[in-house]
Scaffold this active site. Structure first.
Site, PDB file in Angstrom:
ATOM      1  N   CYS A 127      85.074  39.698  64.969  1.00  0.00           N
ATOM      2  CA  CYS A 127      84.715  40.171  66.195  1.00  0.00           C
ATOM      3  C   CYS A 127      84.415  41.381  65.743  1.00  0.00           C
ATOM      4  O   CYS A 127      84.058  42.325  66.601  1.00  0.00           O
ATOM      5  CB  CYS A 127      85.665  40.430  67.076  1.00  0.00           C
ATOM      6  SG  CYS A 127      87.397  40.957  66.399  1.00  0.00           S
ATOM      7  N   ASP A 141      77.284  49.500  80.564  1.00  0.00           N
ATOM      8  CA  ASP A 141      76.002  48.486  80.248  1.00  0.00           C
ATOM      9  C   ASP A 141      76.000  48.456  78.703  1.00  0.00           C
ATOM     10  O   ASP A 141      76.866  48.897  78.081  1.00  0.00           O
ATOM     11  CB  ASP A 141      74.931  49.287  80.782  1.00  0.00           C
ATOM     12  CG  ASP A 141      73.847  48.444  81.615  1.00  0.00           C
ATOM     13  OD1 ASP A 141      73.392  47.605  80.941  1.00  0.00           O
ATOM     14  OD2 ASP A 141      73.382  48.893  82.531  1.00  0.00           O
ATOM     15  N   ASP A 181      76.661  61.784  61.652  1.00  0.00           N
ATOM     16  CA  ASP A 181      77.864  62.062  60.802  1.00  0.00           C
ATOM     17  C   ASP A 181      78.973  61.159  60.810  1.00  0.00           C
ATOM     18  O   ASP A 181      79.193  60.996  62.255  1.00  0.00           O
ATOM     19  CB  ASP A 181      78.100  63.665  60.516  1.00  0.00           C
ATOM     20  CG  ASP A 181      77.449  64.240  59.622  1.00  0.00           C
ATOM     21  OD1 ASP A 181      77.488  63.862  58.430  1.00  0.00           O
ATOM     22  OD2 ASP A 181      76.912  65.406  59.934  1.00  0.00           O
ATOM     23  N   GLY A 188      79.633  54.609  72.615  1.00  0.00           N
ATOM     24  CA  GLY A 188      80.120  54.380  71.069  1.00  0.00           C
ATOM     25  C   GLY A 188      80.494  53.123  70.716  1.00  0.00           C
ATOM     26  O   GLY A 188      80.350  52.103  71.532  1.00  0.00           O
ATOM     27  N   HIS A 189      81.290  53.204  69.791  1.00  0.00           N
ATOM     28  CA  HIS A 189      81.778  51.807  69.287  1.00  0.00           C
ATOM     29  C   HIS A 189      83.083  52.100  68.371  1.00  0.00           C
ATOM     30  O   HIS A 189      83.201  53.082  67.911  1.00  0.00           O
ATOM     31  CB  HIS A 189      80.704  51.175  67.961  1.00  0.00           C
ATOM     32  CG  HIS A 189      81.084  49.896  67.442  1.00  0.00           C
ATOM     33  ND1 HIS A 189      81.037  48.791  68.307  1.00  0.00           N
ATOM     34  CD2 HIS A 189      81.506  49.516  66.107  1.00  0.00           C
ATOM     35  CE1 HIS A 189      81.483  47.568  67.471  1.00  0.00           C
ATOM     36  NE2 HIS A 189      81.771  48.376  66.480  1.00  0.00           N
ATOM     37  N   ASP A 225      73.079  74.118  58.030  1.00  0.00           N
ATOM     38  CA  ASP A 225      74.523  74.273  57.940  1.00  0.00           C
ATOM     39  C   ASP A 225      74.981  73.635  56.533  1.00  0.00           C
ATOM     40  O   ASP A 225      74.378  72.910  55.957  1.00  0.00           O
ATOM     41  CB  ASP A 225      75.140  73.375  59.066  1.00  0.00           C
ATOM     42  CG  ASP A 225      74.704  71.945  58.789  1.00  0.00           C
ATOM     43  OD1 ASP A 225      73.715  71.635  58.386  1.00  0.00           O
ATOM     44  OD2 ASP A 225      75.573  71.247  59.426  1.00  0.00           O
TER      45      ASP A 225
END
Length: 781
Positions: free
Chosen positions: A440, A477, A495, A568-569, A656
């Site tokens: 999964c 969604d 990142d 996100g995940h 940076d």
């Protein structure tokens, strides 16, 4: 499929880094509890050992000799270290309320936060006195006083001590001993110091034997410390002390060493407490009102065995506290602990001698007694030094290992109980899957995500979805949809990295700052972000708690930057990791690029260097807690305001400083801009402790790759043996911005950065035209 060792199923939280908890942490490191996530909440990284504090005041021990460094100790115990102040308890939902963190969930809680002198009922005391506890704050005031005397040794000084118990007498003698040394070193008479000791009793140290009382009274008189006995202090001013009798004495500094009191939130939480607000505990060191709560040290009062508030009892409680926490978690009968009624006390006099006191017995003063005390105290502290690094000695029996030290000295009665009514009933074993399916994608379950996001919305009222986010977290969604305004461009960066600290909330903040910095470096305004999170395996409630802490930190930083989290995940994995894909908006003509450097400009760096070597040392338990505390403070500082200042002062190029180190990122700018640069090594800002860890040869794992950039240094042979040379290649997490600014604006730019909170900003070099056949970087010392 991945084998699972022990998914997180329970949370053991310790509030406070007192003596009992320090011992318990050491033992938990030697004897890990499977499936238990250990968390230490403390507002200080270094906890003072009370037995050595008076001698530290006398100048006989330095800071590190008499302080337990809680960060490596927590690392050794594989504990989350939450650097914050507990301010309350929710005992219905089992959560600790903190000043600057979201609530911390627990299944089992232990409290060891010490006590503070009771000053609330004395007018002027809260404003003018210096309480001896909490010790960390007392030491700040003490160091300031010593510094003032060193600076102005010719000025008369009047010092008052309120409290004539053992603590007050010992403190008075050790304060005097140190200040006399300062006067002698400055060739000033010791009579510049006048000391007063106020005590409501007719004799000092009334809790000790008659011989000890008489002996210490005589010593105080011989050392010209003015005794005010049978005098109750009623009011304190900025430079005076007034007693009930009408006696008023001039005192420039007044130290308060009287009856202890407890934090108000302990009683307000609903815990059973005594008349002074201290947590009541039974023979198992357990709250009778809330069996999931344990307590030890000064903050606790044993119901059947009341004892004075003394560090010796806190030390003796460490081992039984560890054992009963372990037994409670593993559903085993608890074991009662009965503290001894008498104990040996060695009272240091500040001059290399000590007096021994136990019951009616007394001896001294004698240098041999001081050496005996020194040996005992150093032996206790040795158990917290040179801890085995990760993978060394874990899971082995603590008993018999060098430096384990445990209960130290006179033992209390620690008996086995065949059964304990305070032990929890053994629940059915939680479901355990020895292998975790990855078919999964190892995703975190939907219910966990929904509950987590709901909690974050409730607890973060500043989290408002931007109008240009058309579809985000408010609508389930397949993807987020954002709008890019006309005449603007979308700037994107990503990142992702494993946690370098074991506080998920702070890690969420640091990693978000790190991810946003690329946008700031290019002059973009953050708009939205997509999160990628790996959460350690655990039961559903534990996974939810970790994700909640992590995303709370990220959302807080995103909201402050004006951006929205839009999706996100999440996956489950063996280690905590986090990252963001960040989107920003910018006007094309106002973008800052790496290729904009011009000859004749000044290079400005906004943050100190050294996070790579410091956290490499931290993993090896070789970094001091205050070094890591300073590094975290730097990493939590956003680069957003610095980017705005650079634009204001017409910076032409910016980047940076992160994983490739200062030189690696500078080379990208130099090569893109076709210029050369001169760096001034001695001007580089360095984080506290980074010099020390570099000198020990401790480098980050990417350092060998970064140092390959050394071939572009023109004078490499001349500077490669300099102690600070390796800092050029040290990788940074949430590092600063590096920009090239017109030299005529550099000083004003630096002042603006300093005023905006970038205290470590420095001008570190300048740009030159490129020279054919010459390497582009020169290092000046």
């Amino acid at each position: 499929m991945q084998p699972l060792a022990h998914p997180i199923t329970q949370d053991l939280v310790l509030i406070g880094g007192g003596h009992s908890h320090a011992i318990a942490l050491k033992k938990l490191g030697m004897n890990p509890l499977p499936g238990v996530r250990l968390t230490l909440i403390t507002d200080v990284y270094h906890t003072p050992y009370s037995g050595m504090l008076p001698a530290h005041v006398a100048g006989l021990y330095d800071f590190d000799e008499c302080h337990i460094d809680l960060r490596p100790l927590a690392q050794f115990a594989q504990a989350q270290l939450i650097a914050d102040r507990a301010i309350g308890l929710d005992l219905q939902q089992n959560r600790v309320m903190c000043a600057n963190h979201p609530p911390i969930a627990f299944d089992v809680l232990s409290i060891d936060i010490g006590s503070t002198p009771s000053i609330a009922n004395v007018p002027g005391a809260e404003k003018h006195v210096i309480p001896v506890k909490p010790i960390s704050q007392f030491l700040v005031h003490w160091e300031q006083l010593v510094s003032e005397v060193q600076q102005f040794p010719d000025r008369p000084l009047h010092v008052g001590i309120v409290g004539g118990g053992v603590g007050g007498v010992e403190l008075a003698l050790n304060i005097q001993a140190h200040l006399h040394q300062v006067y002698r070193a400055a060739n000033q008479p010791i009579t510049n110091l006048t000391m007063h000791l106020f005590h409501r009793g007719a004799e000092v140290m009334e809790e000790r034997s008659a011989w000890v009382r008489r002996r210490l009274h005589k010593i105080l008189i011989e050392r010209h410390i003015q005794l005010h006995l049978s005098e109750e202090v009623m009011e304190i001013g900025a430079d005076w002390v007034k007693c009930r009798s009408g006696l008023t004495v001039e005192c420039d500094r007044t130290f308060w060493v009287t009856q202890a009191s407890a934090a108000l939130w302990l009683h307000e939480s609903g815990l059973a407490t005594d008349t002074h607000g201290f947590i009541q505990i039974n023979d198992y060191l357990q709250s009778p009102s809330h069996p999931q709560v344990f307590a030890a040290g000064d903050v606790a009062s044993m119901l059947r065995h009341p004892r004075p508030k003394a560090g010796v009892f806190a030390v003796r409680q460490g081992k039984p506290l560890f054992d009963n926490l372990r037994r409670f978690i593993q559903h085993q009968p608890l074991r009662p602990f009965v503290p001894q009624k008498e104990f040996l006390s060695l009272i240091g006099l500040g001059n290399g001698t000590a007096i021994a006191s136990r019951g009616a017995f007394g001896l001294g003063p004698n240098p041999l007694l001081w050496h005996w005390k020194d040996h005992i105290d150093r032996k206790f502290m040795d158990q917290f030094v040179d801890l085995p690094a990760m993978g060394e000695g874990r899971g082995q029996k603590a008993e018999g290992r060098r430096g384990d030290g445990g209960d130290g000295g006179d033992r209390g009665v620690y008996a086995t109980s065949p059964s304990s009514p305070s032990s929890p009933p053994s629940p059915s074993s939680p479901p355990h899957t020895p292998f975790h399916c990855t078919g999964c994608g190892s995703k975190v379950g939907r219910s966990v995500l929904e509950r987590t996001l709901q909690r974050i919305r409730q607890d973060n009222p500043q989290w408002v979805q931007r109008d240009d986010v058309l579809i985000g977290l408010d609508a389930a969604d397949d993807a987020a949809v954002i709008q890019v305004p006309a005449q603007q461009v979308m700037v994107q960066t990503v990142d992702y990295f494993r946690a370098l600290i074991n506080d998920p909330f702070l890690f969420g903040q640091i990693s978000t700052n790190h991810c946003l910095s690329d946008l700031f470096a290019m002059g973009a305004q953050p708009q939205s972000a997509l999160a990628i999170a790996a959460i350690p395996y655990g039961s559903e409630p534990k996974t939810e708690e970790t994700l909640y802490q992590l995303l709370s930190g990220a959302v807080q930083v995103l909201s402050q930057a004006g951006a929205s989290l839009i999706g996100g995940h999440t996956v489950e994995d063996a280690n905590l990791a986090f990252g963001l894909t960040c989107n920003g908006l910018a006007e094309p003509e106002h973008l800052l690029r790496k290729r904009g450097m011009q000859p004749g400009q000044t290079l400005i760096l906004t943050k100190a260097l050294g996070t790579g070597t410091l956290f490499a040392a931290d993993m090896r338990l070789k970094a001091k807690g205050r070094w890591i505390e300073s590094a975290i403070h730097s990493m939590l500082l956003s680069n957003q305001a610095a980017a705005a200042i650079f634009r204001e002062y017409q910076a032409t190029a910016c980047t940076d400083v992160t994983g490739f180190g200062l030189l690696g990122h500078l080379l990208e700018m130099v090569q893109a801009s076709q210029v050369s640069v001169t760096l001034q090594l001695d001007r580089l800002p360095i984080l506290d402790g980074a010099r020390e860890t570099l000198l020990q040869g401790i480098f980050s794992s990417i350092y060998p790759q970064n140092i390959q950039a050394a071939r572009f240094i023109q004078n490499l042979d001349a500077i490669s043996d300099r102690p600070l040379y390796p800092i050029l290649f040290d990788p940074q997490t949430s590092g600063g911005l590096l920009a090239s600014v017109p030299s005529e604006r550099a000083i004003a730019c630096l002042e603006a950065l300093s005023h905006a909170g970038y205290a470590q900003s420095r001008m570190i070099g300048y740009t030159l035209p490129v020279a054919n056949g010459v390497q582009p970087v020169t290092i000046e010392e």
